[in-house]
Design an enzyme around this catalytic site. Sequence first.
Site, PDB file in Angstrom:
ATOM      1  CG  HIS A  85      42.220  42.847  39.735  1.00 29.62           C
ATOM      2  ND1 HIS A  85      41.995  42.767  41.095  1.00 29.62           N
ATOM      3  CD2 HIS A  85      43.580  42.887  39.587  1.00 29.62           C
ATOM      4  CE1 HIS A  85      43.153  42.774  41.732  1.00 29.62           C
ATOM      5  NE2 HIS A  85      44.137  42.835  40.832  1.00 29.62           N
ATOM      6  CD  GLU A  86      45.609  43.188  36.323  1.00 27.86           C
ATOM      7  OE1 GLU A  86      46.381  44.144  36.544  1.00 27.86           O
ATOM      8  OE2 GLU A  86      45.608  42.155  37.003  1.00 27.86           O
TER       9      GLU A  86
END
Length: 422
Positions: free
Chosen positions: A278-279
């Site tokens: 996600h990051e």
Amino acid sequence: MTKKWGLMAVLVFGLYVIAMYFYFFHGQNSGIPAALQGTAADPGTFLTAQELVLSEELSNIRNFLFFIATPLEWLLYFVILITGISHLFEKWSAGQFRWTIWRTAMYVFLLSLLLFILQFPLDYYRYTLSKSYGISTQLFSSWMRDNVIGFWLDFGMSVIMVMVLYWLIKKSPKRWWLYTWALTVPFSIFLMFIQPVVIDPIYNDFSPLKDKVLETKILSLAEQANIPSEHVYEVNMSEKTNALNAYVTGIGENSRIVLWDTTLNRLTDDEILFIMAHEMGHYLLKDIYINIAVYLFMTLIGLWLIAEILPWMISRYGSILKIKQMGNMNSLPLFLLISSFLVFFSSPLSNAVSRYQEVRADEYAMELVQNPEAAVSTFQQLTKAGLSEVNPSALVKWFRYSHPPMLERINKVAEKAEEEEN
């Protein structure tokens, strides 16, 4: 006249507080849509009965405090102006120093210290609230240290910004807002560049990821996404909180993907890899640079609006606010009041942009790791650790949520998991 305006402001604020109290504690009731009850998105399936009660209580209190804190700040600015405190600070500072920089520093210090003292009770209550619900683990001494550090950092930057701002106002009463914005661009980029390596380490300890087995997995994931491995760090947050988090910060060579050690300690490797993906999505989708552009654009609009509103308010209400002209330092609380007002009412727009970015990062993570079950359990664990509200009211979502509510995020990945099973 001062007493009349002061009482009126206090009365309006009091009525507002009462309205917000009844809305959050006796009015709004989002609940869970019938179609999602009993699914993975329903907190009743992954929170205990006690956690459900605590989550609802804490969410109501947090939402209530959020919606009264900013109007309270406006009230403080207004009272500081109409009582002549701001004028007194400016006059006393001018009488003590000849040099403008020292006058500015003294005025900003007095104003900052007064606001710090007046807002301290609410800040302390928020701290004790988080402690009582088991979210915060931070000792009072550590919490106070962070507050004092924050005060001096804000003071140092404020002196520079206020001195430049009022110099520009005096030099160019018509175009000051444009010149201020032009200087904001390099200053903001500079702050974002140094924050990961200078500012953040003042508050917490950062280090490269210690778990070498997990590091190998993350490096493999990063290689698939063409992201440099040195952008993965862990930070010691367990001394301050039980909550879980990860984020992207900085720009250029100083950009970092950061994992809290609480996340490392409580989640499985698959769940951590989903968070990392996600990051990485934020990194690859250039969300940091998009956020800089959005911030600078909104700052430009905000400064232009302040340049229109501030002189009008001084010309019409200057005698009440104890302000003779815009270039006087004692107009700063009015500048801050208008700025805070604009930021508060523009937050639904900035939050909407942020939620869109989070949805894109979630979609990227699901494509990269191909493990929707881990995504579901990750969101459930994040909710559990922070006693988060999974389905807030529209008002709360617009003003508070920079991320999509957990109900939406869990339901989306759960649907994908079900599709893959079928």
